[in-house]
Design a protein around this motif. Structure first.
Motif, PDB file in Angstrom:
ATOM      1  N   PRO A 118     -10.378   2.977 -20.475  1.00 57.73           N
ATOM      2  CA  PRO A 118     -10.283   4.399 -20.849  1.00 57.73           C
ATOM      3  C   PRO A 118      -8.866   4.814 -21.252  1.00 57.73           C
ATOM      4  CG  PRO A 118     -11.593   4.124 -18.854  1.00 57.73           C
ATOM      5  CD  PRO A 118     -10.955   2.809 -19.132  1.00 57.73           C
ATOM      6  N   LEU A 119      -7.862   4.333 -20.543  1.00 59.31           N
ATOM      7  CA  LEU A 119      -6.476   4.663 -20.882  1.00 59.31           C
ATOM      8  C   LEU A 119      -6.103   4.090 -22.241  1.00 59.31           C
ATOM      9  CD1 LEU A 119      -3.406   4.398 -18.526  1.00 59.31           C
ATOM     10  CD2 LEU A 119      -3.327   3.352 -20.771  1.00 59.31           C
ATOM     11  N   LEU A 120      -6.453   2.834 -22.469  1.00 61.17           N
ATOM     12  CA  LEU A 120      -6.112   2.189 -23.737  1.00 61.17           C
ATOM     13  C   LEU A 120      -6.817   2.868 -24.903  1.00 61.17           C
ATOM     14  CD1 LEU A 120      -6.295  -1.525 -22.521  1.00 61.17           C
ATOM     15  CD2 LEU A 120      -4.226  -0.182 -22.966  1.00 61.17           C
ATOM     16  N   ALA A 121      -8.040   3.354 -24.664  1.00 57.01           N
ATOM     17  CA  ALA A 121      -8.780   4.019 -25.729  1.00 57.01           C
ATOM     18  C   ALA A 121      -8.090   5.305 -26.156  1.00 57.01           C
ATOM     19  CB  ALA A 121     -10.210   4.306 -25.256  1.00 57.01           C
ATOM     20  N   VAL A 122      -7.572   6.072 -25.190  1.00 57.78           N
ATOM     21  CA  VAL A 122      -6.853   7.299 -25.534  1.00 57.78           C
ATOM     22  C   VAL A 122      -5.557   6.971 -26.271  1.00 57.78           C
ATOM     23  CG1 VAL A 122      -5.663   9.308 -24.575  1.00 57.78           C
ATOM     24  CG2 VAL A 122      -7.857   8.598 -23.625  1.00 57.78           C
ATOM     25  N   GLN A 123      -4.817   5.959 -25.812  1.00 55.43           N
ATOM     26  CA  GLN A 123      -3.575   5.582 -26.470  1.00 55.43           C
ATOM     27  C   GLN A 123      -3.830   5.183 -27.920  1.00 55.43           C
ATOM     28  OE1 GLN A 123      -0.342   5.645 -25.386  1.00 55.43           O
ATOM     29  NE2 GLN A 123       0.336   4.878 -27.373  1.00 55.43           N
ATOM     30  N   ARG A 124      -4.902   4.438 -28.150  1.00 53.15           N
ATOM     31  CA  ARG A 124      -5.203   3.993 -29.507  1.00 53.15           C
ATOM     32  C   ARG A 124      -5.678   5.165 -30.370  1.00 53.15           C
ATOM     33  NH1 ARG A 124      -8.510  -1.383 -30.243  1.00 53.15           N
ATOM     34  NH2 ARG A 124      -9.310  -0.600 -28.270  1.00 53.15           N
ATOM     35  N   ALA A 125      -6.461   6.091 -29.793  1.00 57.48           N
ATOM     36  CA  ALA A 125      -6.994   7.213 -30.564  1.00 57.48           C
ATOM     37  C   ALA A 125      -5.897   8.207 -30.937  1.00 57.48           C
ATOM     38  CB  ALA A 125      -8.096   7.909 -29.768  1.00 57.48           C
ATOM     39  N   TRP A 126      -4.964   8.454 -30.032  1.00 58.29           N
ATOM     40  CA  TRP A 126      -3.928   9.454 -30.283  1.00 58.29           C
ATOM     41  C   TRP A 126      -2.707   8.868 -30.967  1.00 58.29           C
ATOM     42  CZ3 TRP A 126      -3.575  12.895 -25.240  1.00 58.29           C
ATOM     43  CH2 TRP A 126      -4.796  13.552 -25.067  1.00 58.29           C
ATOM     44  N   SER A 127      -2.514   7.546 -30.866  1.00 60.66           N
ATOM     45  CA  SER A 127      -1.332   6.925 -31.459  1.00 60.66           C
ATOM     46  C   SER A 127      -1.684   5.491 -31.875  1.00 60.66           C
ATOM     47  CB  SER A 127      -0.178   6.936 -30.439  1.00 60.66           C
ATOM     48  OG  SER A 127       0.944   6.255 -30.920  1.00 60.66           O
ATOM     49  N   ALA A 128      -1.179   4.520 -31.165  1.00 60.68           N
ATOM     50  CA  ALA A 128      -1.461   3.106 -31.438  1.00 60.68           C
ATOM     51  C   ALA A 128      -1.056   2.310 -30.209  1.00 60.68           C
ATOM     52  CB  ALA A 128      -0.688   2.621 -32.661  1.00 60.68           C
ATOM     53  N   LEU A 129      -1.503   1.070 -30.158  1.00 60.47           N
ATOM     54  CA  LEU A 129      -1.105   0.170 -29.089  1.00 60.47           C
ATOM     55  C   LEU A 129       0.054  -0.699 -29.569  1.00 60.47           C
ATOM     56  CD1 LEU A 129      -4.619  -0.924 -27.759  1.00 60.47           C
ATOM     57  CD2 LEU A 129      -2.978   0.577 -26.630  1.00 60.47           C
ATOM     58  N   PRO A 130       1.033  -0.966 -28.709  1.00 59.63           N
ATOM     59  CA  PRO A 130       2.177  -1.795 -29.112  1.00 59.63           C
ATOM     60  C   PRO A 130       1.738  -3.212 -29.461  1.00 59.63           C
ATOM     61  CG  PRO A 130       2.593  -0.656 -27.026  1.00 59.63           C
ATOM     62  CD  PRO A 130       1.142  -0.506 -27.315  1.00 59.63           C
ATOM     63  N   THR A 131       2.450  -3.826 -30.392  1.00 63.48           N
ATOM     64  CA  THR A 131       2.241  -5.229 -30.743  1.00 63.48           C
ATOM     65  C   THR A 131       3.599  -5.879 -30.985  1.00 63.48           C
ATOM     66  OG1 THR A 131       2.153  -4.904 -33.142  1.00 63.48           O
ATOM     67  CG2 THR A 131       0.079  -4.612 -31.920  1.00 63.48           C
ATOM     68  N   PRO A 132       3.679  -7.210 -30.937  1.00 65.80           N
ATOM     69  CA  PRO A 132       4.967  -7.875 -31.203  1.00 65.80           C
ATOM     70  C   PRO A 132       5.429  -7.734 -32.646  1.00 65.80           C
ATOM     71  CG  PRO A 132       3.428  -9.336 -30.047  1.00 65.80           C
ATOM     72  CD  PRO A 132       2.642  -8.168 -30.509  1.00 65.80           C
ATOM     73  N   GLU A 133       4.509  -7.416 -33.555  1.00 63.96           N
ATOM     74  CA  GLU A 133       4.850  -7.382 -34.984  1.00 63.96           C
ATOM     75  C   GLU A 133       5.470  -6.063 -35.423  1.00 63.96           C
ATOM     76  OE1 GLU A 133       1.760  -8.322 -33.901  1.00 63.96           O
ATOM     77  OE2 GLU A 133       2.294 -10.463 -33.973  1.00 63.96           O
ATOM     78  N   ARG A 134       5.201  -4.972 -34.685  1.00 63.75           N
ATOM     79  CA  ARG A 134       5.684  -3.664 -35.103  1.00 63.75           C
ATOM     80  C   ARG A 134       6.354  -2.946 -33.938  1.00 63.75           C
ATOM     81  NH1 ARG A 134       3.634  -1.717 -39.926  1.00 63.75           N
ATOM     82  NH2 ARG A 134       2.088  -3.045 -40.919  1.00 63.75           N
ATOM     83  N   LEU A 135       7.310  -2.073 -34.244  1.00 60.62           N
ATOM     84  CA  LEU A 135       7.946  -1.243 -33.242  1.00 60.62           C
ATOM     85  C   LEU A 135       7.236   0.109 -33.218  1.00 60.62           C
ATOM     86  CD1 LEU A 135      10.176  -0.515 -31.203  1.00 60.62           C
ATOM     87  CD2 LEU A 135      11.599   0.180 -33.150  1.00 60.62           C
ATOM     88  N   LEU A 136       6.565   0.389 -32.108  1.00 59.71           N
ATOM     89  CA  LEU A 136       5.851   1.652 -31.989  1.00 59.71           C
ATOM     90  C   LEU A 136       6.829   2.769 -31.648  1.00 59.71           C
ATOM     91  CD1 LEU A 136       3.249   3.315 -31.851  1.00 59.71           C
ATOM     92  CD2 LEU A 136       3.031   2.632 -29.435  1.00 59.71           C
ATOM     93  N   VAL A 137       6.824   3.820 -32.471  1.00 57.74           N
ATOM     94  CA  VAL A 137       7.670   4.996 -32.268  1.00 57.74           C
ATOM     95  C   VAL A 137       6.781   6.227 -32.376  1.00 57.74           C
ATOM     96  CG1 VAL A 137       9.623   6.345 -33.129  1.00 57.74           C
ATOM     97  CG2 VAL A 137       9.711   3.842 -33.197  1.00 57.74           C
ATOM     98  N   GLU A 138       6.872   7.124 -31.396  1.00 54.84           N
ATOM     99  CA  GLU A 138       6.066   8.345 -31.395  1.00 54.84           C
ATOM    100  C   GLU A 138       6.986   9.560 -31.435  1.00 54.84           C
ATOM    101  OE1 GLU A 138       2.379   6.640 -28.628  1.00 54.84           O
ATOM    102  OE2 GLU A 138       3.943   7.889 -27.726  1.00 54.84           O
ATOM    103  N   THR A 139       6.558  10.602 -32.177  1.00 54.83           N
ATOM    104  CA  THR A 139       7.302  11.863 -32.218  1.00 54.83           C
ATOM    105  C   THR A 139       6.376  12.992 -31.784  1.00 54.83           C
ATOM    106  OG1 THR A 139       6.722  12.269 -34.551  1.00 54.83           O
ATOM    107  CG2 THR A 139       8.755  11.042 -34.109  1.00 54.83           C
ATOM    108  N   LEU A 140       6.987  14.002 -31.156  1.00 57.14           N
ATOM    109  CA  LEU A 140       6.197  15.117 -30.622  1.00 57.14           C
ATOM    110  C   LEU A 140       7.044  16.377 -30.657  1.00 57.14           C
ATOM    111  CD1 LEU A 140       3.698  16.207 -29.005  1.00 57.14           C
ATOM    112  CD2 LEU A 140       4.937  15.545 -26.923  1.00 57.14           C
ATOM    113  N   ARG A 141       6.433  17.482 -31.046  1.00 57.53           N
ATOM    114  CA  ARG A 141       7.072  18.804 -30.967  1.00 57.53           C
ATOM    115  C   ARG A 141       6.392  19.575 -29.835  1.00 57.53           C
ATOM    116  NH1 ARG A 141       8.894  23.475 -33.718  1.00 57.53           N
ATOM    117  NH2 ARG A 141       9.633  24.738 -31.972  1.00 57.53           N
ATOM    118  N   SER A 142       7.191  20.053 -28.867  1.00 56.56           N
ATOM    119  CA  SER A 142       6.648  20.817 -27.758  1.00 56.56           C
ATOM    120  C   SER A 142       7.517  22.038 -27.530  1.00 56.56           C
ATOM    121  CB  SER A 142       6.602  19.959 -26.485  1.00 56.56           C
ATOM    122  OG  SER A 142       7.915  19.794 -25.953  1.00 56.56           O
TER     123      SER A 142
END
Length: 862
Positions: free
Chosen positions: A589-613
């Motif tokens: 369930p946790l991984l599903a939310v992470q993938r739906a709202w953003s992405a899951l980390p992988t060795p091939e790409r650097l995951l970067v998230e931005t947020l305005r609050s």
């Protein structure tokens, strides 16, 4: 010479392994080496029986005044922890008794009684078990060369524990002195968890020709995980807390004897009380063990484990190494071990004998530790273990060694230089650094020439360097060693006639926050502070009031790079739809939310998230390089961005990534350009991005104490931590103003970069990030990976009560946004136990109205 070993093994009904016979043959030929073998496979007897066989032919007992006299000192056994010394002595004594040798065996540690030390001053035993610090103290005696005249062999137990720190460097210098006296000295190291064995062997036997013996006997290792009955999709560090207590109790109930490892002493105190409350009938059957408890308590616990009288012991790294507890069937690890070698070391405390299964059960303290549990099993199957690297040219250790050798019979400068350079850590020591070190012990450098206390060694008419006064000699011997910690306060029961029984020690900074009448949990019980006097906190038993838990420094261990790589590989597999194992399936369930709202980390790409609050503009970056590197990366990125535009950032880090928060607008898609992660000018930018001067000042405190500039005081008249810090700070400022070329200043800066910021790992991480495309994800709300970083930052600004309320509201909002599929208990149950419980916990009372007594308390009363 293997006859001795085979004869002893036959008397025990055992059969020798091939690696043991290989060690026996190597020692018989006079070879040094490193034995790397599975925990509990018989490393100790492989080397000890080899030493007995070789020395039995060289050293015979003599007769004096009608009685037999044991041979002189022939074998030194170096242990990294004095807590291991008594257990080691019991293990080594058995073959001596069984084979009828006239050898004597003794201990020499900080716990050794003064009467025993006096006997050893007159004559050392045939075999001596000691620590690096006690060995150096022996070398400071004027008759040291005569005392060690019969030495033929040195064994360094748990070599991996010493290799990567200054204690190991201190031992390298001591071995260099012993080799100077005995060029044919045989030296063997023992280890079970080393990734870079070739380096470990080279440091131990720097003259070359060392032999590496692999003793990896087939041994079953069982690793499993306690899965929480419910799991939220937005975790934070420590949120599971004691919710798994009942499952831990059930696991302990199913085994005859277990060890429960925690990563901090505070956590050990909390879990011990929790288990005792869950099972009051276990009072006297479970115990607590950590390095701050009194030696008598620790000895009682260790003996109870060996005899099988204790069902469980909650402990820290104080029981990590070498202790042989055959009755222990199972190990539980509270929280992630953060490293593969540490997990293997702790697992080996169970089934500690050839042919027995070692079992370790992982108990996660937050949801994301489930993925670490799965990853560490992958790493163990793949045979990945972290390496340790020896420090190079630490001048504070060298300065201390010069004074020690001036005490131990004196030295000639050029002869000692060659000896020092024979130690691996100083193989590249330059002439200028050597000249500076000599000048520093002679008159304290340019700025301290006028002060007699810093004229600690000088040459006499014959060119032999000696310590000029008995007072300086006493002071130096009191400060020998490289273990530097905050000043501690002894904890004793209060009695009308004065001090009562000792319980152990806590840090001075913790006691300084308490007032008489305040309660705290320690040694497995609730204590009330009565008074503080002469560096001693006098206490009585508390009665159900609000209790604090002592905090000890050094509690947070960074995730190792090897384990971090395995974690990212598990995330990548989940991104490909592969949820292998119960841990990953539980996390779905946790991984599903992470993938739906953003992405899951992988060795091939650097995951970067931005947020305005409402707080501002957030940036979340996930390099998976450990919290030390992430602190350097976050500071570096903030520094480079602020040089482009005026902006201020708040920073939060954990082992998975870091957060930058700005109250003013930042266009991350534009400003997170590749050149911000460039390696160019790394050193200058890292120093500029942090308060490098303050970091170096803090590091200098340790260096000043090791180098002998700051004296912590004599027994009974110890200086407070504040006094020591003030003294070291004064030296730091004096050197900066009047002696800027002082090499201890540059050493402080180098240690900040290499140890606190891990600049080499930072450089490697930057190189890797520059080769990976950035996967930039704009968020509407915090993801499961971002949420722990938000909480980490809020901890610094909110009280525990306000933080708990804030987290509850945040989690509720995020769970509503995530929709169905949550497997979450009521938010009120989600308590960060390690941080919240110390402020709000009340110890329950028994039917008599008196607090239950802990096993440690019963041990003291008996």
């Amino acid at each position: 010479m293997s006859d001795v070993g085979e004869r002893w093994f036959a008397s025990q009904g055992w059969q020798s392994f091939a690696f043991q016979r290989e060690v026996w043959a190597a020692v018989a030929q006079g070879q040094s080496g490193l034995l790397h073998a599975t925990t509990g496979s018989g490393k100790t007897y492989a080397v000890w029986l080899a030493a007995m066989a070789r020395l039995a032919k060289e050293q015979a007992s003599s007769t004096k005044a009608g009685r037999r006299v044991a041979p002189p000192l022939g074998v030194l056994w170096i242990t990294p922890m004095r807590a291991l010394a008594a257990d080691t002595q019991r293990a080594l004594q058995a073959p001596l008794d069984g084979l009828g040798l006239d050898w004597t065996l003794g201990l020499r540690t900080g716990d050794t009684a003064s009467s025993e030390r006096a006997r050893q001053t007159r004559r050392l035993p045939t075999g001596l078990i000691t620590t690096p610090e006690s060995l150096t103290l022996l070398l400071t005696q004027a008759n040291a060369a005569a005392q060690f005249a019969g030495l033929r062999m040195v064994v360094v137990d748990e070599w991996h524990e010493l290799l990567g720190n200054k204690r190991g460097v201190q031992l390298q210098l001591a071995l260099a002195r012993l080799r100077q006296w005995h060029p044919q000295l045989i030296v063997w190291g023992l280890s079970a968890t080393l990734g870079n064995q070739a380096h470990a062997l080279e440091v131990l036997v720097p003259q070359g020709g060392g032999r590496l013996v692999q003793g990896l006997q087939p041994k079953e290792l069982q690793i499993d995980t306690l899965l929480p009955p419910s799991l939220e999709r937005f975790p934070w560090a420590g949120h599971l807390g004691l919710r798994l207590r009942d499952q831990v109790v059930a696991a302990l109930d199913a085994s005859a004897s277990s060890l429960v490892f925690t990563n901090t002493r505070a956590q050990a105190e909390i879990w011990y009380q929790a288990l005792l409350e869950a099972r009051p009938d276990w009072a006297g059957l479970i115990a607590l063990h950590h390095g701050s408890l009194a030696r008598e308590v620790r000895d009682w616990v260790e003996l109870g484990l060996k005899d099988g009288r204790l069902k469980a012991v909650v402990c820290t790294s104080s029981l990590d190494l070498g202790v042989d507890f055959l009755p222990v069937e199972r190990v539980l690890q509270i929280g992630s071990a953060k490293g593969i070698a540490r997990l293997l070391q702790r697992a080996g405390r169970s089934g500690h004998a050839p042919g027995r299964t070692s079992r370790i059960t992982l108990v996660p303290t937050h949801a994301l530790e489930l993925i670490e549990a799965a990853a560490v099993q992958d790493a163990v199957r793949a045979g990945q273990v972290e390496g340790r690297q020896s420090p190079e040219n630490p001048l504070d250790v060298l300065v201390q060694h010069l004074v020690s050798m001036a005490l131990g019979g004196g030295f000639r400068a050029q002869e000692l230089l060659a000896e020092v350079r024979s130690a691996w850590a100083y193989r590249t020591l330059g002439d200028d650094a050597w000249a500076w070190a000599l000048a520093f012990v002679r008159h304290g450098g340019h700025s301290l020439t006028a002060y007699p206390d810093y004229r600690r060694a000088e040459p006499d008419e014959e060119g032999i360097w000696r310590v000029p006064s008995a007072a300086l000699a006493r002071r130096h011997r009191m400060g020998v060693g490289t273990i530097v910690s905050d000043a501690s306060i002894s904890v004793k029961f209060w009695s009308k006639g004065g001090g009562g029984r000792a319980l152990g020690s806590v840090e001075e900074a913790f006691i300084a926050r308490l007032r008489p009448g305040d309660c705290f949990m320690f040694a497995g019980g609730l204590l009330e502070l009565v008074r503080v006097e002469n560096m001693t906190a006098y206490v009585r038993r508390g009665k159900g009031r609000k209790a604090a838990v002592p905090r000890w420094s050094g509690g947070r261990m960074p995730l190792s790079s090897e384990l971090a790589d395995a974690v990212v590989a598990r995330f990548a597999a989940a991104a490909a739809g592969q949820l292998i194992g119960p841990e990953m399936q539980r996390l779905q369930p946790l991984l599903a939310v992470q993938r739906a709202w953003s992405a899951l980390p992988t060795p091939e790409r650097l995951l970067v998230e931005t947020l305005r609050s409402r707080e501002g503009w957030h940036l979340f970056v996930y390099p998976f390089a450990g919290r030390n590197v992430h602190l350097g990366l976050a500071s570096l990125l903030a520094w480079r961005l602020s040089r482009r535009q005026p902006v201020t950032f708040s920073i939060a880090v954990n082992d998975y990534g870091f957060e930058l928060l700005s109250a003013t607008e930042v266009d991350w898609s534009r400003d997170l350009a590749r050149e911000l992660l460039r390696e160019d000018d790394l050193l200058a930018d890292v120093l500029g991005s942090l308060n490098a001067g303050e970091l170096a000042r803090r590091r200098f405190r340790e260096i000043a104490r090791i180098a002998g500039l700051v004296f912590a005081g004599y027994p009974g008249a110890a200086k407070s931590a504040r006094q020591v810090q003030a003294s070291s700070g004064l030296f730091y400022e004096v050197f900066r103003q009047y002696d800027p070329a002082n090499l201890l200043l540059s050493q402080a800066e180098q240690e900040v970069l290499s140890q606190e910021l891990d600049v080499e790992q930072l450089r490697q991480t930057l190189q890797q990030l520059c080769q990976r495309p950035i996967q930039l994800q704009a968020l509407e709300r915090a993801t499961p990976l971002a949420f722990p970083l938000l909480v980490e930052r809020l901890r610094e600004s909110l009280s525990s009560e306000k933080l708990a309320d804030r987290i509850a509201r945040m989690v509720a909002d995020l769970e509503r946004a995530a929709g169905p599929g949550a497997d979450t208990p009521p938010v009120a149950q989600q308590i960060d136990v390690e941080r919240e419980l110390p402020r709000a916990r009340r110890v329950r009372e028994g039917k008599t109205g008196k607090p239950r007594k802990s096993a440690a308390a019963k041990a003291l009363e008996s």
